[in-house]
Design a protein around this motif. Structure first.
Motif, PDB file in Angstrom:
ATOM      1  N   ALA A 112       0.832  -1.208   0.000  1.00 16.56           N
ATOM      2  CA  ALA A 112       0.000   0.000   0.000  1.00 16.56           C
ATOM      3  C   ALA A 112       0.867   1.259   0.000  1.00 16.56           C
ATOM      4  O   ALA A 112       0.582   2.229  -0.717  1.00 16.56           O
ATOM      5  CB  ALA A 112      -0.919  -0.010   1.213  1.00 16.56           C
ATOM      6  N   LYS A 113       1.945   1.264   0.769  1.00 13.57           N
ATOM      7  CA  LYS A 113       2.832   2.422   0.822  1.00 13.57           C
ATOM      8  C   LYS A 113       3.572   2.622  -0.492  1.00 13.57           C
ATOM      9  O   LYS A 113       3.731   3.752  -0.972  1.00 13.57           O
ATOM     10  CB  LYS A 113       3.832   2.253   1.968  1.00 13.57           C
ATOM     11  N   GLU A 114       4.017   1.531  -1.102  1.00 12.17           N
ATOM     12  CA  GLU A 114       4.741   1.627  -2.379  1.00 12.17           C
ATOM     13  C   GLU A 114       3.855   2.195  -3.470  1.00 12.17           C
ATOM     14  O   GLU A 114       4.265   3.075  -4.243  1.00 12.17           O
ATOM     15  CB  GLU A 114       5.257   0.248  -2.775  1.00 12.17           C
ATOM     16  N   VAL A 115       2.623   1.707  -3.539  1.00 16.01           N
ATOM     17  CA  VAL A 115       1.699   2.185  -4.571  1.00 16.01           C
ATOM     18  C   VAL A 115       1.309   3.641  -4.311  1.00 16.01           C
ATOM     19  O   VAL A 115       1.217   4.448  -5.243  1.00 16.01           O
ATOM     20  CB  VAL A 115       0.448   1.283  -4.619  1.00 16.01           C
ATOM     21  N   ALA A 116       1.088   3.994  -3.037  1.00 17.81           N
ATOM     22  CA  ALA A 116       0.736   5.376  -2.704  1.00 17.81           C
ATOM     23  C   ALA A 116       1.876   6.332  -3.053  1.00 17.81           C
ATOM     24  O   ALA A 116       1.636   7.436  -3.557  1.00 17.81           O
ATOM     25  CB  ALA A 116       0.395   5.482  -1.225  1.00 17.81           C
ATOM     26  N   ALA A 117       3.119   5.914  -2.800  1.00 16.35           N
ATOM     27  CA  ALA A 117       4.270   6.755  -3.138  1.00 16.35           C
ATOM     28  C   ALA A 117       4.357   6.984  -4.642  1.00 16.35           C
ATOM     29  O   ALA A 117       4.642   8.104  -5.101  1.00 16.35           O
ATOM     30  CB  ALA A 117       5.555   6.111  -2.615  1.00 16.35           C
ATOM     31  N   ASP A 118       4.119   5.953  -5.423  1.00 14.22           N
ATOM     32  CA  ASP A 118       4.130   6.092  -6.879  1.00 14.22           C
ATOM     33  C   ASP A 118       3.019   7.032  -7.331  1.00 14.22           C
ATOM     34  O   ASP A 118       3.217   7.868  -8.224  1.00 14.22           O
ATOM     35  CB  ASP A 118       3.956   4.712  -7.522  1.00 14.22           C
ATOM     36  N   PHE A 119       1.866   6.932  -6.720  1.00 12.78           N
ATOM     37  CA  PHE A 119       0.734   7.796  -7.042  1.00 12.78           C
ATOM     38  C   PHE A 119       1.080   9.253  -6.754  1.00 12.78           C
ATOM     39  O   PHE A 119       0.806  10.148  -7.566  1.00 12.78           O
ATOM     40  CB  PHE A 119      -0.484   7.353  -6.222  1.00 12.78           C
ATOM     41  N   ILE A 120       1.693   9.507  -5.598  1.00 17.17           N
ATOM     42  CA  ILE A 120       2.067  10.869  -5.220  1.00 17.17           C
ATOM     43  C   ILE A 120       3.087  11.442  -6.199  1.00 17.17           C
ATOM     44  O   ILE A 120       2.983  12.602  -6.630  1.00 17.17           O
ATOM     45  CB  ILE A 120       2.620  10.878  -3.785  1.00 17.17           C
ATOM     46  N   ASN A 121       4.068  10.636  -6.582  1.00 18.57           N
ATOM     47  CA  ASN A 121       5.106  11.104  -7.508  1.00 18.57           C
ATOM     48  C   ASN A 121       4.541  11.445  -8.883  1.00 18.57           C
ATOM     49  O   ASN A 121       5.092  12.295  -9.591  1.00 18.57           O
ATOM     50  CB  ASN A 121       6.199  10.043  -7.654  1.00 18.57           C
ATOM     51  N   ASN A 122       3.457  10.798  -9.267  1.00 15.89           N
ATOM     52  CA  ASN A 122       2.858  11.045 -10.576  1.00 15.89           C
ATOM     53  C   ASN A 122       1.922  12.242 -10.585  1.00 15.89           C
ATOM     54  O   ASN A 122       1.394  12.603 -11.637  1.00 15.89           O
ATOM     55  CB  ASN A 122       2.101   9.799 -11.049  1.00 15.89           C
ATOM     56  N   ARG A 123       1.686  12.857  -9.416  1.00 17.91           N
ATOM     57  CA  ARG A 123       0.787  14.012  -9.354  1.00 17.91           C
ATOM     58  C   ARG A 123       1.496  15.157  -8.624  1.00 17.91           C
ATOM     59  O   ARG A 123       1.123  15.526  -7.499  1.00 17.91           O
ATOM     60  CB  ARG A 123      -0.511  13.633  -8.648  1.00 17.91           C
ATOM     61  N   PRO A 124       2.520  15.742  -9.240  1.00 13.49           N
ATOM     62  CA  PRO A 124       3.345  16.759  -8.556  1.00 13.49           C
ATOM     63  C   PRO A 124       2.614  18.046  -8.227  1.00 13.49           C
ATOM     64  O   PRO A 124       3.040  18.784  -7.343  1.00 13.49           O
ATOM     65  CB  PRO A 124       4.485  17.010  -9.547  1.00 13.49           C
ATOM     66  N   ASP A 125       1.515  18.344  -8.922  1.00 13.61           N
ATOM     67  CA  ASP A 125       0.834  19.622  -8.720  1.00 13.61           C
ATOM     68  C   ASP A 125      -0.370  19.532  -7.793  1.00 13.61           C
ATOM     69  O   ASP A 125      -1.042  20.536  -7.552  1.00 13.61           O
ATOM     70  CB  ASP A 125       0.377  20.205 -10.066  1.00 13.61           C
ATOM     71  N   ASP A 126      -0.672  18.350  -7.281  1.00  2.00           N
ATOM     72  CA  ASP A 126      -1.865  18.186  -6.454  1.00  2.00           C
ATOM     73  C   ASP A 126      -1.566  18.423  -4.979  1.00  2.00           C
ATOM     74  O   ASP A 126      -0.474  18.145  -4.489  1.00  2.00           O
ATOM     75  CB  ASP A 126      -2.434  16.775  -6.615  1.00  2.00           C
ATOM     76  N   ASN A 127      -2.581  18.934  -4.296  1.00  3.49           N
ATOM     77  CA  ASN A 127      -2.546  18.973  -2.838  1.00  3.49           C
ATOM     78  C   ASN A 127      -2.919  17.587  -2.335  1.00  3.49           C
ATOM     79  O   ASN A 127      -4.054  17.136  -2.540  1.00  3.49           O
ATOM     80  CB  ASN A 127      -3.554  19.999  -2.302  1.00  3.49           C
ATOM     81  N   ILE A 128      -2.001  16.912  -1.669  1.00  2.00           N
ATOM     82  CA  ILE A 128      -2.253  15.548  -1.198  1.00  2.00           C
ATOM     83  C   ILE A 128      -1.894  15.466   0.275  1.00  2.00           C
ATOM     84  O   ILE A 128      -0.873  16.003   0.719  1.00  2.00           O
ATOM     85  CB  ILE A 128      -1.430  14.514  -1.990  1.00  2.00           C
ATOM     86  N   GLY A 129      -2.757  14.799   1.055  1.00  4.86           N
ATOM     87  CA  GLY A 129      -2.504  14.590   2.471  1.00  4.86           C
ATOM     88  C   GLY A 129      -2.678  13.123   2.827  1.00  4.86           C
ATOM     89  O   GLY A 129      -3.085  12.303   1.991  1.00  4.86           O
TER      90      GLY A 129
END
Length: 331
Positions: A112-129
């Motif tokens: 879950a952490k690996e996939v979430a990290a990849d997701f975050i890296n692919n959306r550099p302009d989004d506000n993510i928490g």
């Protein structure tokens, strides 16, 4: 160049009477006391005489530099605001002890952490928490575009807090969702999303999953739900007294409630039985619509006192040497 402690610059005002005092003292003091100076009045001044003011000037310059150092000079930060395409996203992740099971490689929580990290890296302009939950829920990281900080906090997420009893073990899906919603409800973005990942059924918490879903619907927040489990018969270690015993069990996941939450908020329910499926799910969610948001960019401030401190030290040394040697006044 900016100053962190601008108020110290007011000390320059004290230099005015000090400089006036030095000038008056220099005019009144003599380099050598003699009975009659008339014989010296027409003699040409030597270079040494012409530079007798230099030690005092060096002292004033050194004090000025000390005042600048007290004011904490810093390299100027460049601020700017740019408009970009993005959405506001909260990741709600289950960290109960069952997330340590290894039906997903290397474990559910690691996948879950690996996939979430990849997701975050692919959306550099989004506000993510990031919200994490077991029997309790808390915000691991509020929404931010500083994804380096977010990723560092994500890496520190684990089931240890539930295993060590820091928070009670269990699965409070409603509380986890409510915590994520509290971060999104005041968002101005047109698109607000929660991605909730769990491997169990709601079995504790003051807010039920459906109550939280109604809140999400009220605020126009879409909740994508993911059930992360294989459905296979699992061998689970259980501590009984002072020994470890292994029991065979199957996950109890309330897929019906997860699907209802997604349907109620105009989102979608997913089930992932392995890491590859998790990646494909996040890739699909990655194709979400985007809305315009303003992002503030800034550069880090760096202390810039070092050069001033070096020059002040050299001026102090030069003043002492000149005052005690070549430009020394005789008593």
């Amino acid at each position: 160049m900016i100053f962190a402690n601008k108020e110290y610059l007011l000390l320059f005002l004290l230099l005015i009477p000090y400089v006036w005092y030095l000038i008056r003292s220099a005019r009144r003091s003599a380099t050598m006391t003699v009975a009659d100076t008339s014989g010296y009045s027409k003699l040409p001044k030597s270079l040494r005489q012409r530079l007798m003011w230099l030690p005092n000037a060096l002292r004033v310059a050194m004090i000025s530099l000390l005042i600048i150092i007290l004011a904490r000079p810093q390299t100027s930060s460049s601020w700017g605001t740019r408009t970009t395409e993005g959405i506001d996203i909260m990741l709600a992740m289950d960290v109960s002890t069952s997330m340590t099971l290894t039906d997903m490689s290397p474990s559910r929580i690691a996948a879950a952490k690996e996939v979430a990290a990849d997701f975050i890296n692919n959306r550099p302009d989004d506000n993510i928490g990031l919200t994490v939950f077991a029997a309790e829920a808390f915000t691991q990281c509020p929404m931010t575009t500083d994804h380096a900080t977010l990723l560092n906090l994500l890496r520190s997420v684990g089931t240890e807090i539930a295993e060590a009893g820091i928070i009670e073990d269990g699965t409070a899906i409603g509380m986890g969702l409510a915590n994520a919603l509290s971060r999104l409800k005041d968002s101005k973005a047109k698109s607000k999303v929660v991605i909730l990942l769990t491997d169990g059924s709601n079995n504790c918490g003051e807010i039920s999953p459906m109550q939280a879903a109604k809140i999400a619907k009220t605020y126009g927040i879409r909740v994508y739900t993911i059930a992360a489990y294989s459905g296979e018969l699992l061998t689970v270690p259980v501590q009984v007294g002072g020994t470890i015993q292994y029991i065979h069990t199957k996950d109890q996941v309330d897929e019906k409630s997860l699907a209802q939450i997604a349907q109620m908020t105009d989102a979608k329910y997913y089930r992932a039985s392995n890491s590859a499926q998790l990646f494909s799910i996040y890739k699909e969610i990655d194709a979400l619509e985007k809305s315009k948001i303003d992002i503030k960019n800034f550069s880090r401030k760096n202390e810039a006192y070092q050069l001033f401190a070096l020059i002040a030290t050299l001026l102090l040394i030069a003043e002492i040497l000149l005052r005690q040697t070549w430009l020394r006044r005789l008593p």
